[in-house]
Design a protein around this motif. Structure first.
Motif, short mmCIF file in Angstrom:
data_model
loop_
_atom_site.label_atom_id
_atom_site.label_comp_id
_atom_site.label_asym_id
_atom_site.label_seq_id
_atom_site.Cartn_x
_atom_site.Cartn_y
_atom_site.Cartn_z
N TRP A 119 -5.04 -19.55 -27.66
CA TRP A 119 -5.52 -18.47 -28.24
C TRP A 119 -6.35 -17.86 -27.20
CZ3 TRP A 119 -6.63 -22.93 -31.05
CH2 TRP A 119 -7.76 -23.51 -31.13
N GLU A 120 -6.71 -18.57 -26.14
CA GLU A 120 -7.60 -17.84 -25.10
C GLU A 120 -6.97 -18.03 -23.63
OE1 GLU A 120 -11.61 -19.36 -24.98
OE2 GLU A 120 -12.10 -18.69 -26.96
N ASP A 121 -6.80 -17.05 -22.96
CA ASP A 121 -5.95 -16.99 -21.78
C ASP A 121 -6.19 -15.88 -20.98
OD1 ASP A 121 -3.39 -19.08 -20.59
OD2 ASP A 121 -3.21 -16.98 -19.98
N ARG A 122 -5.95 -15.86 -19.58
CA ARG A 122 -6.29 -14.92 -18.74
C ARG A 122 -4.88 -13.71 -18.99
NH1 ARG A 122 -2.93 -14.48 -14.42
NH2 ARG A 122 -1.84 -16.43 -13.63
N HIS A 123 -3.87 -14.30 -19.61
CA HIS A 123 -2.70 -13.22 -19.65
C HIS A 123 -2.66 -12.67 -21.18
CE1 HIS A 123 1.12 -11.42 -19.78
NE2 HIS A 123 1.40 -12.01 -18.24
N PRO A 124 -2.98 -11.47 -21.23
CA PRO A 124 -2.77 -10.99 -22.52
C PRO A 124 -1.81 -11.19 -23.49
CG PRO A 124 -3.76 -9.36 -21.09
CD PRO A 124 -3.09 -10.41 -20.19
N ASP A 125 -0.33 -11.20 -22.83
CA ASP A 125 0.51 -11.49 -23.43
C ASP A 125 0.48 -13.22 -24.23
OD1 ASP A 125 1.74 -9.39 -23.02
OD2 ASP A 125 3.42 -10.13 -21.94
N HIS A 126 -0.23 -14.01 -23.60
CA HIS A 126 -0.07 -15.36 -24.19
C HIS A 126 -1.23 -15.35 -25.30
CE1 HIS A 126 0.50 -17.00 -19.73
NE2 HIS A 126 1.43 -16.36 -20.39
N ILE A 127 -2.10 -14.41 -25.26
CA ILE A 127 -2.94 -14.44 -26.40
C ILE A 127 -2.41 -13.69 -27.51
CG2 ILE A 127 -5.00 -13.47 -27.24
CD1 ILE A 127 -6.19 -13.45 -24.46
N ALA A 128 -1.45 -12.64 -27.39
CA ALA A 128 -0.78 -12.05 -28.44
C ALA A 128 0.18 -12.91 -28.92
CB ALA A 128 -0.20 -10.65 -27.76
N CYS A 129 0.98 -13.68 -28.09
CA CYS A 129 1.98 -14.65 -28.65
C CYS A 129 1.28 -15.52 -29.63
CB CYS A 129 2.49 -15.36 -27.40
SG CYS A 129 3.93 -16.59 -28.15
N SER A 130 0.40 -16.01 -29.27
CA SER A 130 -0.54 -16.85 -30.14
C SER A 130 -0.93 -16.38 -31.35
CB SER A 130 -1.78 -17.32 -29.56
OG SER A 130 -2.54 -18.35 -30.01
N LYS A 131 -1.37 -15.30 -31.65
CA LYS A 131 -1.68 -14.64 -32.78
C LYS A 131 -0.38 -14.14 -33.57
CE LYS A 131 -4.13 -12.83 -35.90
NZ LYS A 131 -5.11 -13.63 -36.78
N LEU A 132 0.68 -13.69 -32.83
CA LEU A 132 1.99 -13.35 -33.46
C LEU A 132 2.57 -14.69 -34.13
CD1 LEU A 132 3.57 -11.04 -31.27
CD2 LEU A 132 3.18 -10.40 -33.33
N VAL A 133 2.70 -15.74 -33.51
CA VAL A 133 3.00 -16.98 -34.19
C VAL A 133 2.34 -17.46 -35.43
CG1 VAL A 133 3.71 -19.57 -33.85
CG2 VAL A 133 4.26 -17.92 -32.08
N ASN A 187 -2.86 -21.17 -18.75
CA ASN A 187 -3.71 -20.97 -17.72
C ASN A 187 -5.18 -21.73 -17.93
OD1 ASN A 187 -2.08 -19.58 -15.91
ND2 ASN A 187 -2.18 -17.94 -17.36
N ASP A 188 -5.68 -21.11 -19.19
CA ASP A 188 -7.17 -21.56 -19.42
C ASP A 188 -7.10 -22.58 -20.60
OD1 ASP A 188 -8.04 -19.38 -18.07
OD2 ASP A 188 -8.19 -17.89 -19.70
N TRP A 189 -8.20 -23.36 -20.39
CA TRP A 189 -7.96 -24.61 -21.26
C TRP A 189 -9.51 -25.13 -21.70
CZ3 TRP A 189 -9.70 -29.65 -19.51
CH2 TRP A 189 -10.10 -29.66 -18.17
N ARG A 190 -9.57 -25.80 -22.88
CA ARG A 190 -10.99 -26.58 -23.20
C ARG A 190 -10.55 -27.89 -23.29
NH1 ARG A 190 -11.18 -24.94 -29.45
NH2 ARG A 190 -9.96 -26.72 -30.22
N THR A 191 -12.01 -28.75 -23.93
CA THR A 191 -11.52 -30.18 -24.02
C THR A 191 -10.38 -29.92 -25.24
OG1 THR A 191 -13.89 -30.52 -23.14
CG2 THR A 191 -12.71 -32.04 -24.94
N PRO A 192 -9.48 -30.90 -25.21
CA PRO A 192 -8.37 -30.61 -26.25
C PRO A 192 -8.70 -31.57 -27.35
CG PRO A 192 -7.63 -32.42 -24.39
CD PRO A 192 -9.13 -31.63 -23.86
N ASP A 193 -8.04 -31.23 -28.40
CA ASP A 193 -8.28 -32.00 -29.56
C ASP A 193 -7.52 -33.22 -29.76
OD1 ASP A 193 -10.51 -30.04 -30.85
OD2 ASP A 193 -8.63 -28.70 -31.35
N LEU A 194 -6.12 -33.04 -29.00
CA LEU A 194 -5.29 -34.13 -29.18
C LEU A 194 -4.87 -34.18 -27.55
CD1 LEU A 194 -3.15 -32.55 -32.10
CD2 LEU A 194 -4.76 -34.78 -32.27
#
Length: 233
Positions: A107-121, A151-158
């Motif tokens: 849900w966090e990424d430099r590309h706005p479409d990736h953020i929108a896709c995350s929320k839509l799904v 593109n952007d990432w954090r320490t993963p949960d899995l």
């Protein structure tokens, strides 16, 4: 259309799913899972390539990974917004394929479409279980959602060890020659971060993700809800 999928992955553009989790896709297919990818747009605003070429590349990548189904909703590139119409189209795909697990971009990424896709799904997964929403298509129990990094990432949960499938991931990414082919200023292409060693950076990221668990290559995932374990030993 498939008769049902075990795993359904959504991306804003063809190549999103492969960047984030082609290793897991290859691994799950090897283990017998039915895997599908739904690209929301035709990536018509990409700096390089064109719609027809992008479709051919997506089909080649899907074949290389052995997935069961790949579809494209044809929504507008850079026109993804959380609207009732977009939610309905994604909900329809989820209900038709009845996946056990769904993946969406982090849900966090430099590309706005990736953020929108995350929320839509996320919205569509919630609506897929509501029997009075789009009652013409039977509702389904809400699948679990996991989020993959582009593109952007954090320490993963899995983490998933994809070392044995990493060559297959690289081959899938290389299917997108219009996007990831190494370009120089004299080429008749637009120089972008994608054609300036992007695959090598993805490979370095996946190596870094696995490092803490002594895994050569791992793909990481985030969750928004707790996951359940039966016991710790």
């Amino acid at each position: 259309m498939s008769n049902g999928l075990d795993i359904l992955i959504f991306g804003a553009h063809a190549d999103d799913a492969e960047i984030g989790m082609a290793g897991v896709i290859a691994k799950q297919v090897h283990l017998g899972a039915k895997v599908g990818i739904c690209d929301l747009t035709e990536a018509e605003l990409s700096s390089n390539g064109n719609v027809e070429l992008r479709k051919q590349e997506a089909a080649s990548a899907a074949k290389s990974l052995g997935i069961t189904w790949r579809g494209n909703l044809g929504l507008s590139d850079r026109g993804l917004f959380v609207t009732p119409q977009h939610i309905e189209q994604i909900t329809k795909v989820i209900r038709e394929h009845k996946p056990k697990v769904i993946f969406a971009p982090y849900w966090e990424d430099r590309h706005p479409d990736h953020i929108a896709c995350s929320k839509l799904v996320e919205e569509a997964v919630f609506n897929a279980k509501l029997r009075k929403f789009m009652p013409e298509i039977p509702s389904i129990p809400a699948p679990e959602i996991y989020y993959y990094f582009i593109n952007d990432w954090r320490t993963p949960d899995l983490l998933v060890d994809v070392t044995a499938y990493y060559e297959q991931k690289e081959k899938a990414l290389m299917c997108y020659a219009s996007q990831f082919g190494q370009a120089s200023p004299q080429d008749d292409v637009v120089l972008t971060p994608l054609n300036q060693g992007y695959i090598e950076r993805v490979k370095a990221r996946d190596a870094l993700l696995g490092q803490r668990k002594l895994i050569q290559y791992a793909e990481g995932f985030a969750v928004k809800t707790p996951f359940v374990v039966d016991a710790f030993v």
